[in-house]
Design a protein around this motif. Sequence first.
Motif, PDB file in Angstrom:
ATOM      1  N   ALA A   1      40.566  40.935  43.795  1.00 40.51           N
ATOM      2  CA  ALA A   1      41.954  41.327  43.537  1.00 40.51           C
ATOM      3  C   ALA A   1      42.161  41.566  42.047  1.00 40.51           C
ATOM      4  O   ALA A   1      41.648  40.801  41.216  1.00 40.51           O
ATOM      5  CB  ALA A   1      42.901  40.242  44.033  1.00 40.51           C
TER       6      ALA A   1
ATOM      7  N   GLY B   1      43.262  38.504  40.575  1.00 42.28           N
ATOM      8  CA  GLY B   1      42.609  37.345  41.168  1.00 42.28           C
ATOM      9  C   GLY B   1      42.165  36.293  40.174  1.00 42.28           C
ATOM     10  O   GLY B   1      42.096  35.103  40.508  1.00 42.28           O
TER      11      GLY B   1
ATOM     12  N   CYS C   1      37.683  30.989  46.027  1.00 42.34           N
ATOM     13  CA  CYS C   1      37.841  31.389  47.430  1.00 42.34           C
ATOM     14  C   CYS C   1      36.870  30.587  48.292  1.00 42.34           C
ATOM     15  O   CYS C   1      35.788  30.185  47.833  1.00 42.34           O
ATOM     16  CB  CYS C   1      37.562  32.897  47.575  1.00 42.34           C
ATOM     17  SG  CYS C   1      37.786  33.525  49.258  1.00 42.34           S
TER      18      CYS C   1
ATOM     19  N   GLY D   1      38.398  34.976  42.584  1.00 46.06           N
ATOM     20  CA  GLY D   1      39.217  36.167  42.409  1.00 46.06           C
ATOM     21  C   GLY D   1      39.425  36.990  43.657  1.00 46.06           C
ATOM     22  O   GLY D   1      39.967  38.101  43.579  1.00 46.06           O
ATOM     23  N   CYS D   2      39.013  36.481  44.820  1.00 45.59           N
ATOM     24  CA  CYS D   2      39.196  37.238  46.067  1.00 45.59           C
ATOM     25  C   CYS D   2      40.680  37.385  46.388  1.00 45.59           C
ATOM     26  O   CYS D   2      41.497  36.517  46.056  1.00 45.59           O
ATOM     27  CB  CYS D   2      38.503  36.556  47.235  1.00 45.59           C
ATOM     28  SG  CYS D   2      36.702  36.542  47.149  1.00 45.59           S
TER      29      CYS D   2
ATOM     30  N   ASP E   1      49.781  42.200  45.458  1.00 45.31           N
ATOM     31  CA  ASP E   1      48.330  41.978  45.339  1.00 45.31           C
ATOM     32  C   ASP E   1      47.582  42.640  46.494  1.00 45.31           C
ATOM     33  O   ASP E   1      46.538  43.273  46.295  1.00 45.31           O
ATOM     34  CB  ASP E   1      48.035  40.481  45.312  1.00 45.31           C
ATOM     35  CG  ASP E   1      48.536  39.797  44.045  1.00 45.31           C
ATOM     36  OD1 ASP E   1      48.596  40.475  43.001  1.00 45.31           O
ATOM     37  OD2 ASP E   1      48.886  38.603  44.112  1.00 45.31           O
TER      38      ASP E   1
END
Length: 405
Positions: A256, A259, A264, A270-271, A319
């Motif tokens: 993202a 992110g 995650c 940062g997913c 997002d």
Amino acid sequence: MPDFGRFWFTGGVEADVITTNTGSPGELLRLLRDGRPRTRAELVVETGLARSTVRARLDSLLDAGLITDGGNGASTGGRPASRLVFNARAKIALAAEVGATHATIAAADLTGALLATDKLDLDIAEGPESVLPLLITAWRELLRASGLDQLPLAGVGIGLPGPVEHSTGKPNNPPIMPGWDGYDVPARVAADLGVPVLVDNEVNLMALGEHATCFPHAQDMIVVKVATGIGSGFISNGALHRGAVGAAGDLGHILAPNGGDAHCRCGNTGCLEAVASGPAIAAKLHASGLDAQTSADVVALVRAGNLEAGQAVRQAGRDIGDVLAACVSMFNPSLIVVGGSVALAGEMLLAGVREAIYRRSLPLATENLAIVPSQAGIDAGVLGAATMVVQHALSPAVIDHQLTG
């Protein structure tokens, strides 16, 4: 386990490569599945086949119970000709959408229409030898309670919350399903129920359900589920697109733009799922002092008019829209459908998705793009699972195999 052969368990993959005669029983059934009654003479004209051929094909379909006498047509001087019609109650399709902590099960007719549904609690982490017997018992009870237990089964469709190799029905490295990787789900269920079993990712089946029941004319569409995780299903040229190993549409584990270093459950940082899923939104709100632990808590806060919760959901929509904008540019859909438990918060999520997509995508790609909430709602997954069974069980190749094999 009954030996149906690989043909039965591949979700129609084998059926696609089996040659079917245009005048076969399966092709005649395909015509009659539109629900319009026809006389034998009308079918002779419509197909261009010899009268004797049509009669023989129809007799085999009548003997199998797949068509029935729909009454007489208008008389032209002699005895009125009987009209034949597709029998949607010839068999029952069983369906299930399985989540991390619950499942929705259903029985459907051969049009894919749901006849009975139920819900049950489960823990997907307990593994297939615990979960699958629960589903089988629940299906049998549903059939008994709804008076459908005397009808034969056409097959079983199951949606699981992880990647599935559709050609075998085996989960493929599912991140939240310990003990399921490579497990032969179709063989286990067929051993008890004795019918073809088809398995797919739950969001793929949501896409199939939305497409079949609500948006049949959309040839290229994306269905997004925003809940405990974030996933998507792609309909391309009117057919479900699964990818090489069933991993198509894994939207939640794309990086993202906002992110950062959010961790995650897949092991990366940062997913999209780590910043915009229901639990991620709830964690942000909880950290700010609000009573939010789950997606349902987030939705309740938004519906109660909590400004901070509404802003958090809208940002999650942005997002998601940032990632979807890349999909719009690559795939060029005409429709995006947003569903899942977080989508129950209403327009806040959709507004954020639309805002980001229209900001990031070229006008040519968005000129005729509609971004709408789910129309099938909580039944999208089981509708898709039932549709998957019906499409396979009534494909001309399968029907011809059954009637002549």
